[in-house]
Design an enzyme around this catalytic site. Structure first.
Site, PDB file in Angstrom:
ATOM      1  CB  ILE A  91      35.850 108.713  13.426  1.00 28.64           C
ATOM      2  CG1 ILE A  91      36.218 110.029  14.134  1.00 28.64           C
ATOM      3  CG2 ILE A  91      36.956 107.669  13.599  1.00 28.64           C
ATOM      4  CD1 ILE A  91      36.261 109.960  15.642  1.00 28.64           C
ATOM      5  CB  ALA A 122      -0.624 118.730  25.605  1.00 29.89           C
ATOM      6  CD  GLU A 140      11.539 111.261  30.818  1.00 34.81           C
ATOM      7  OE1 GLU A 140      12.008 111.887  31.765  1.00 34.81           O
ATOM      8  OE2 GLU A 140      10.637 110.438  30.931  1.00 34.81           O
ATOM      9  N   GLY A 141      11.342 116.176  27.942  1.00 33.99           N
ATOM     10  CA  GLY A 141      11.709 117.594  27.949  1.00 33.99           C
ATOM     11  C   GLY A 141      12.777 117.864  26.914  1.00 33.99           C
ATOM     12  CB  THR A 177       7.433 104.540  25.310  1.00 37.17           C
ATOM     13  OG1 THR A 177       8.130 105.659  24.756  1.00 37.17           O
ATOM     14  CG2 THR A 177       8.331 103.321  25.331  1.00 37.17           C
ATOM     15  CB  SER A 194       7.217 121.626  25.199  1.00 39.90           C
ATOM     16  OG  SER A 194       8.094 121.033  24.286  1.00 39.90           O
ATOM     17  NE  ARG A 210      39.513 103.544   5.818  1.00 39.07           N
ATOM     18  CZ  ARG A 210      39.314 103.008   4.629  1.00 39.07           C
ATOM     19  NH1 ARG A 210      39.371 101.691   4.466  1.00 39.07           N
ATOM     20  NH2 ARG A 210      39.055 103.768   3.592  1.00 39.07           N
ATOM     21  N   GLY A 253      32.833 106.927   4.953  1.00 35.56           N
ATOM     22  CA  GLY A 253      31.720 106.358   4.195  1.00 35.56           C
ATOM     23  C   GLY A 253      31.081 105.187   4.914  1.00 35.56           C
TER      24      GLY A 253
HETATM   25  C1  LIG Z   1      10.165 108.095  20.495  1.00 35.66           C
HETATM   26  C2  LIG Z   1       9.313 108.917  21.400  1.00 35.66           C
HETATM   27  C3  LIG Z   1       8.889 108.362  22.596  1.00 35.66           C
HETATM   28  C4  LIG Z   1       8.072 109.112  23.449  1.00 35.66           C
HETATM   29  N1  LIG Z   1       7.585 108.520  24.581  1.00 35.66           N
HETATM   30  C5  LIG Z   1       6.658 109.195  25.324  1.00 35.66           C
HETATM   31  C6  LIG Z   1       5.995 108.528  26.401  1.00 35.66           C
HETATM   32  O1  LIG Z   1       6.250 107.368  26.710  1.00 35.66           O
HETATM   33  N2  LIG Z   1       5.056 109.228  27.091  1.00 35.66           N
HETATM   34  C7  LIG Z   1       4.755 110.518  26.788  1.00 35.66           C
HETATM   35  O2  LIG Z   1       3.888 111.088  27.461  1.00 35.66           O
HETATM   36  N3  LIG Z   1       5.364 111.173  25.763  1.00 35.66           N
HETATM   37  C8  LIG Z   1       6.303 110.540  25.024  1.00 35.66           C
HETATM   38  N4  LIG Z   1       6.896 111.177  23.958  1.00 35.66           N
HETATM   39  C9  LIG Z   1       6.550 112.563  23.644  1.00 35.66           C
HETATM   40  C10 LIG Z   1       7.671 113.537  23.980  1.00 35.66           C
HETATM   41  O3  LIG Z   1       7.794 113.670  25.371  1.00 35.66           O
HETATM   42  C11 LIG Z   1       7.359 114.883  23.259  1.00 35.66           C
HETATM   43  O4  LIG Z   1       7.577 114.676  21.879  1.00 35.66           O
HETATM   44  C12 LIG Z   1       8.231 115.999  23.787  1.00 35.66           C
HETATM   45  O5  LIG Z   1       7.841 116.358  25.073  1.00 35.66           O
HETATM   46  C13 LIG Z   1       8.187 117.262  22.901  1.00 35.66           C
HETATM   47  O6  LIG Z   1       6.877 117.636  22.636  1.00 35.66           O
HETATM   48  P1  LIG Z   1       6.416 117.932  21.131  1.00 35.66           P
HETATM   49  O7  LIG Z   1       6.883 116.804  20.309  1.00 35.66           O
HETATM   50  O8  LIG Z   1       4.977 118.260  21.135  1.00 35.66           O
HETATM   51  O9  LIG Z   1       7.251 119.218  20.683  1.00 35.66           O
HETATM   52  P2  LIG Z   1       6.797 120.732  20.844  1.00 35.66           P
HETATM   53  O10 LIG Z   1       6.411 120.991  22.253  1.00 35.66           O
HETATM   54  O11 LIG Z   1       5.813 121.072  19.787  1.00 35.66           O
HETATM   55  O12 LIG Z   1       8.158 121.493  20.549  1.00 35.66           O
HETATM   56  C14 LIG Z   1       8.615 121.761  19.227  1.00 35.66           C
HETATM   57  C15 LIG Z   1       9.879 122.628  19.330  1.00 35.66           C
HETATM   58  O13 LIG Z   1       9.550 123.876  19.965  1.00 35.66           O
HETATM   59  C16 LIG Z   1      10.378 124.061  21.090  1.00 35.66           C
HETATM   60  N5  LIG Z   1       9.651 124.755  22.154  1.00 35.66           N
HETATM   61  C17 LIG Z   1       8.398 124.490  22.619  1.00 35.66           C
HETATM   62  N6  LIG Z   1       8.090 125.336  23.606  1.00 35.66           N
HETATM   63  C18 LIG Z   1       9.150 126.146  23.796  1.00 35.66           C
HETATM   64  C19 LIG Z   1       9.468 127.211  24.686  1.00 35.66           C
HETATM   65  N7  LIG Z   1       8.609 127.620  25.605  1.00 35.66           N
HETATM   66  N8  LIG Z   1      10.665 127.825  24.560  1.00 35.66           N
HETATM   67  C20 LIG Z   1      11.561 127.425  23.640  1.00 35.66           C
HETATM   68  N9  LIG Z   1      11.336 126.411  22.773  1.00 35.66           N
HETATM   69  C21 LIG Z   1      10.154 125.780  22.854  1.00 35.66           C
HETATM   70  C22 LIG Z   1      10.774 122.652  21.532  1.00 35.66           C
HETATM   71  O14 LIG Z   1      11.938 122.663  22.316  1.00 35.66           O
HETATM   72  C23 LIG Z   1      10.969 121.964  20.190  1.00 35.66           C
HETATM   73  O15 LIG Z   1      12.217 122.265  19.671  1.00 35.66           O
HETATM   74  C24 LIG Z   1       7.740 110.453  23.104  1.00 35.66           C
HETATM   75  C25 LIG Z   1       8.193 111.001  21.910  1.00 35.66           C
HETATM   76  C26 LIG Z   1       8.955 110.244  21.047  1.00 35.66           C
HETATM   77  C27 LIG Z   1       9.358 110.841  19.732  1.00 35.66           C
END
Ligand SMILES: Cc1cc2nc3c(=O)[nH]c(=O)nc-3n(C[C@H](O)[C@H](O)[C@H](O)COP(=O)(O)OP(=O)(O)OC[C@H]3O[C@@H](n4cnc5c(N)ncnc54)[C@H](O)[C@@H]3O)c2cc1C
Length: 430
Positions: free
Chosen positions: A384, A160, A410-411, A190, A162, A314, A387
């Site tokens: 810019i 879970a 965050e989306g 985080t 996106s 440079r 290397g």
């Molecule tokens: C460094 C880091 C810090 C984070 N911190 C937090 C935190 O503090 N708390 C927390 O709750 N989460 C956190 N997250 C999680 C983060 O919010 C999720 O990784 C993010 O929401 C994306 O979810 P996912 O990785 O499962 O990707 P997925 O949902 O699996 O998406 C994979 C790809 O499919 C695309 N996709 C998915 N659904 C659709 C759709 N309907 N239409 C078009 N494209 C789609 C996405 O855009 C993406 O390109 C963190 C992640 C990272 C890497």
């Protein structure tokens, strides 16, 4: 001032033709000129970013550890505190919070996130908690200047990301003991596991999808709340990211943000087929998007400034590389895109703070644009620097690695486009 109070004040001012026409004693209503308080805070945060954060950036990126000594420095000067966050938020133009974030992340994004990561949990408590819950938990998110603590906001799960509605972590109410029992696995949190306070989004009724979600505070040291694997990352490496496991994690009934009565009322409304007013995780994300955009702008600006200075220094073919249009135009585009992104961030921050309706998903627009500009501008900066840009001897490769997360968390950019396209079309785009 509450959002409602801010709206009331804006509305009260509107009919006054004097002010609107710029003829009143208050002068013109629209200005991008920062006031003295905003400039003071900007300069204060910038000074810390320049003097403390930037010199430590490379070390903590390589160590991939939470920079506790830097967090403590921030706490000592009052920058890492609820009071500071409250002061940034109190500005009723909405601009101080993004301005402070831009400056801090200009210093370094990994350390910036180690300092600001707590604010996502704070925003959830502030947005959904009762006044008593705010008073009890928000100070504990920060700890004290001598012994600073961090907080974590745990929404995402392995299946879970996106699709926030797919959350499987359950919260069941035990009436006998007046406790909630949480079970599940959170991903990519985080500060997950190293936090004193964890705010966890869990489902109390899976059939209701995201409308069956609620937010819970897990108090420090609660049994059954453990850190899972620490994530090794591409960027933001000074910020700790880890899975969090919840195994029969029992918390007092009072740890449900907003209280049980409010939750029961909301669930009853949803079950009757009425619209629910809030969706726990989405509310937190919506409020924080322009702030996250400002962080991305801080990274982009740092890379742009570095590349500009480098291009003036440079020499190739007997002249500074900036004298070539190819380089100068790239820098011109970088500056323009960064400024354009900042205007979108400021607009959304102002709209959010003054209670304007986000009719075209302006919050999502700001985060989308800022994240994509940061990735693009930092990549241009590497180009810019040639290397040198590709090596760890120069900071722009770190900035590029750090920027990439801004099109993901965050989306993702795709999800932001989904939100915007639905808002402008009224069509349920998929
Ligand atoms: C460094 C880091 C810090 C984070 N911190 C937090 C935190 O503090 N708390 C927390 O709750 N989460 C956190 N997250 C999680 C983060 O919010 C999720 O990784 C993010 O929401 C994306 O979810 P996912 O990785 O499962 O990707 P997925 O949902 O699996 O998406 C994979 C790809 O499919 C695309 N996709 C998915 N659904 C659709 C759709 N309907 N239409 C078009 N494209 C789609 C996405 O855009 C993406 O390109 C963190 C992640 C990272 C890497």
């Amino acid at each position: 001032m509450s959002d409602q109070a801010a709206v009331a004040e804006v509305e009260a001012e509107q009919p006054g033709a004097d002010a609107a026409a710029g003829g009143g004693t208050e002068g013109p209503r629209f200005t991008l000129e920062l006031n003295q308080d905003q400039r003071d805070i900007r300069d204060w945060v910038h000074g810390f970013a320049e003097g403390v954060v930037r010199p430590a950036a490379e070390e903590w990126d390589e160590r991939e550890e939470t920079p506790w000594p830097i967090i403590q420095e921030a706490a000592k000067i009052g920058l890492y505190s609820f009071e500071a966050l409250g002061q940034f938020f109190a500005d009723d133009t909405g601009l101080t919070l993004p301005i402070a974030n831009e400056e801090l992340f200009w210093g370094d994004a990994g350390i910036g996130m180690a300092i600001m990561g707590t604010s996502l949990a704070v925003a959830a408590i502030f947005g959904q908690g009762t006044p008593e819950q705010m008073g009890e938990w928000i100070p504990q998110c920060f700890g004290s200047a001598e012994d600073p603590k961090v907080a974590a906001f745990c929404s995402s799960e392995p299946d879970a990301g996106s699709d926030v509605a797919a959350i499987r972590t359950t919260a069941k109410y035990d009436e006998v003991s007046d406790e909630w029992v949480l079970n599940g696995q959170k991903a990519w949190a985080t500060n997950g596991g190293i936090a004193d306070v964890h705010v966890v989004i869990a489902t109390v009724d899976r059939e209701l999808r995201s409308r069956g979600h609620a937010a819970f505070v897990i108090p420090p040291g609660t049994k059954g709340c453990e850190q899972g694997a620490k994530v090794k990352k591409h960027g933001l490496r000074a910020s700790h990211t880890a899975d969090v496991h919840l195994d029969d994690c029992r918390i007092p009934g009072s740890c449900l943000l907003g209280g049980k009565e409010k939750l029961d009322e909301r669930l009853a409304r949803v079950r009757e087929g009425k619209r629910s007013k809030s969706q726990a995780a989405m509310q937190t994300f919506e409020a924080s998007r322009p702030t996250v955009g400002a962080q991305a702008i801080g990274i982009a600006r740092a890379a742009y400034e570095y590349a500009l200075e480098y291009a003036k220094e440079r020499q190739q073919f007997g002249k500074a590389i900036v004298e070539n249009q190819a380089i100068a135009f790239a820098l011109a585009d970088m500056k323009m895109e960064i400024d354009a992104a900042r205007l979108l961030v400021w607009r959304a921050a102002w709209m959010g703070r003054s209670g304007q309706k986000f009719e075209n998903a302006e919050g999502s627009m700001s985060k989308l644009k800022a994240g994509e500009v940061a990735v693009w501008a930092t990549e241009r900066a590497i180009q810019i620097l040639g290397g040198n840009g590709y090596t760890r001897e120069y900071p722009v490769e770190r900035m590029h690695r750090d920027s990439k997360i801004y099109t993901i968390f965050e989306g993702t950019s795709e999800i932001q486009r989904l939100v915007i396209s639905r808002a402008i079309s009224g069509v349920q785009i998929r």
